[in-house]
Design a protein around this motif. Structure first.
Motif, PDB file in Angstrom:
ATOM      1  N   ALA A   7       0.441  16.601  -1.075  1.00  0.00           N
ATOM      2  CA  ALA A   7       0.836  15.719  -2.169  1.00  0.00           C
ATOM      3  C   ALA A   7      -0.393  15.032  -2.751  1.00  0.00           C
ATOM      4  O   ALA A   7      -1.414  14.865  -2.077  1.00  0.00           O
ATOM      5  N   GLU A  65       7.616  12.999  -0.636  1.00  0.00           N
ATOM      6  CA  GLU A  65       7.427  12.236  -1.864  1.00  0.00           C
ATOM      7  C   GLU A  65       8.002  10.832  -1.733  1.00  0.00           C
ATOM      8  O   GLU A  65       7.409   9.852  -2.199  1.00  0.00           O
ATOM      9  N   TRP A  96       2.774  15.752  -9.836  1.00  0.00           N
ATOM     10  CA  TRP A  96       3.209  14.839  -8.785  1.00  0.00           C
ATOM     11  C   TRP A  96       4.293  13.899  -9.290  1.00  0.00           C
ATOM     12  O   TRP A  96       5.288  13.648  -8.601  1.00  0.00           O
TER      13      TRP A  96
END
Length: 353
Positions: free
Chosen positions: A107, A134, A229
């Motif tokens: 990430a 996330e 992202w």
């Protein structure tokens, strides 16, 4: 043996050439970083010029105020991240870290932690069966930002603040998506159609800032990484990270965002061309809003590729319900109607569709 090797002339020449290469590499890295810094200054200056036009142009009600507030927040985030990268430690990431960043295996907050020299052992890739990575990153980012209002001893540093702002990008992206949906559905643009020169200024500022962050991070923060992202973590940070439907929460949120944008684009195009069920929208404003929605949809598809797929057993209970063919059919159908709405919405009013 080591002392003997160091005394050999051939080894001394190798050491001298290695030192020269290392010095040249350090000089090159410094030059690249300074190029990125100059680009960042120019990008922020152009962005401020765009906001100057936005402030002086008429605001269209609460929608215009909300859009301007989001733009100011986006500028502040870009400035803080740029300043943190300006003072980032001058250390070269390993080849494994570069490859993982290139493939998208990690990430963006994890990559930012490496670039900024922040150790984050307290954050796991996932905190539970319903809490994907996330959400875990976003929750930790929210915690760090809340500490910014506490005593001086507990306030995060500049680099920690920049990391936290990146970790919660999904919250800001969800607000942007909601604003685009409201604009397309209501027909009320947040501001009047900007002159071409100001659109060029805005585009140049965003491209320059992207390149600047790429250079200041030694190639670790690649162009488009923040957009991917933010769409992969859209909305993460608002909820508690617990799925109540049996679906992977981040996968479902990104998929729902894509579907909602596609449907509203289709409704707007069909309404302005044929049915007139929604309030009329000026052609220039409609084109800009539709292009913004299409941009978000495109990055949503990119983000989906990095998220766990239900049919691969990430959530065993939904393996039979969420087949890949069903998902592709739903996405394909909404994308088709969105394409139709986009075409008829972008065509000038006098052109028959």
């Amino acid at each position: 043996m080591l002392k003997f090797a160091r005394s050999l002339p051939i080894h001394d020449s190798w050491r001298r050439s290695g030192a020269t290469s290392e010095t040249a590499g350090g000089t090159l890295t410094t030059a690249v970083r300074w190029t990125g810094r100059v680009l960042a200054i120019g990008a922020l200056a152009l962005w401020i010029a765009w906001l100057g036009w936005r402030v002086t142009s008429p605001l269209n009600g609460i929608v215009g105020v909300a859009a301007l507030a989001l733009e100011v927040v986006a500028l502040a985030v870009g400035a803080v991240v740029s300043l943190a990268l300006w003072h980032a430690p001058a250390r070269q990431p390993s080849s494994a870290q570069r490859q993982a960043s290139l493939r998208g295996d990690v990430a963006l907050p994890a990559t930012m932690a490496v670039v900024l020299g922040i150790d984050r052992p307290d954050v796991a890739p996932a905190l539970g069966i319903d809490d994907t990575g996330e959400v875990a990153w976003a929750r930790d980012g929210c915690t760090a930002l809340r500490r910014a209002w506490g005593p001086d001893a507990t306030r995060p540093s500049l680099r920690e603040t920049a990391w936290s702002l990146v970790a919660v990008e999904g919250m800001r992206r969800m607000l942007c998506v909601a604003l685009v949906l409201i604009v397309l559905f209501s027909g009320r643009a947040p501001f009047e159609h900007p002159p071409t020169q100001f659109l060029v200024v805005l585009l140049a500022s965003q491209l320059s800032l992207t390149v600047a962050h790429y250079l200041m991070s030694d190639g670790m923060i690649r162009p488009g990484a923040r957009m991917r992202w933010s769409m992969a973590s859209v909305g993460a940070g608002f909820g508690d990270g617990t799925s109540r439907t049996g679906l992977p929460i981040r996968w479902a949120a990104t998929l729902s965002t894509i579907v909602a944008l596609n449907l509203v684009v289709s409704l707007r195009g069909v309404s302005d061309r044929w049915t007139h069920g929604l309030g009329a929208m000026a052609h220039g404003e409609r084109v800009i809003a539709m292009l913004g929605a299409a941009w978000l949809v495109g990055w949503g598809f990119v983000a989906l590729r990095s998220l766990p797929r239900p049919e691969l057993g990430y959530y065993g209970a939904t393996r039979r319900l969420e087949e890949s063919s069903t998902r592709r059919l739903a996405l394909g159908a909404t994308l088709t109607v969105a394409a139709v709405g986009m075409v008829v919405g972008v065509l000038p009013g006098g052109v028959p569709a």
